[in-house]
Design an enzyme around this catalytic site. Structure first.
Site, PDB file in Angstrom:
ATOM      1  N   GLU A  98       0.851  -1.256  -0.039  1.00  0.00           N
ATOM      2  CA  GLU A  98       0.085   0.183   0.126  1.00  0.00           C
ATOM      3  C   GLU A  98       0.881   1.260   0.080  1.00  0.00           C
ATOM      4  OE1 GLU A  98      -2.499   1.584  -1.165  1.00  0.00           O
ATOM      5  OE2 GLU A  98      -4.126   1.189   0.621  1.00  0.00           O
ATOM      6  N   ASP A 102      -3.102   6.040   6.673  1.00  0.00           N
ATOM      7  CA  ASP A 102      -3.548   6.973   7.185  1.00  0.00           C
ATOM      8  C   ASP A 102      -4.708   6.456   8.540  1.00  0.00           C
ATOM      9  OD1 ASP A 102      -5.526   7.299   5.701  1.00  0.00           O
ATOM     10  OD2 ASP A 102      -4.652   9.155   4.717  1.00  0.00           O
TER      11      ASP A 102
END
Length: 179
Positions: A98, A102
């Site tokens: 990825e 967050d």
């Protein structure tokens, strides 16, 4: 495009060195395993392409495209699969690749969904980690860099489908995305 960048956080050389280190770590950790790299499109494409060239053991690759739907700005935590994997993952050692972690909402739910498919193991490699934005309990197993809570673009990351082709990771000027 460069005039829209407030600051370069990681230049090409820094990115290349760290990605090479991650490739060495993954090579060491996955010796003798059935490694399947799962690239989360679109943002992870550049990172995945560079990372897999530094993995020195047999590995398969596949791609997923997912989205969290809801308000459009914040993840609802529900994952909608736009493009699923082409192969079964039962018994494989999955490494999700990825671009950025967050809030963690999408990746958390994606991991839960993939675990139900019976992989031998499931780990996460992220180029960038923004731990101060985390809303769920999820941590990457491999991290390129920990980053501040700023709007980042380049090296695959975008704003409105632009800036992905920048060879560095930079902070986008706020006036660009608040227009």
């Amino acid at each position: 495009m460069r005039e829209d960048i407030q600051e370069i956080l990681f230049d090409e050389k820094t990115l290349a060195a760290r990605v090479a280190q991650l490739g060495s770590e993954i090579t060491r950790d996955y010796q003798g395993k059935n490694l399947l790299l799962v690239c989360i499109l679109k943002g992870s494409l550049v990172f995945m392409a560079d990372l897999m060239r530094h993995i020195q053991i047999p590995a398969s690759i596949d791609f997923m495209s997912v989205s969290s739907y809801g308000s459009g700005v914040n993840s609802s935590g529900e994952v909608k699969i736009i493009k699923d994997l082409d192969r079964p993952v039962q018994g494989a050692d999955l490494l999700i690749v990825e671009d950025i972690l967050d809030s963690g909402q999408t990746l958390f739910h994606l991991c839960r969904m993939l675990r139900r498919r019976g992989p031998a193991s499931l780990r996460i490699a992220v180029l960038l980690d923004k731990p101060e934005r985390r809303q769920v309990e999820i941590r990457p197993d491999y991290t390129g860099f920990e980053v501040p809570d700023r709007f980042l673009v380049g090296y695959g990351l975008d704003y409105d489908e632009k800036y992905r082709n920048l060879p560095f990771v930079g902070i986008l000027k706020p006036e660009v995305y608040t227009r």
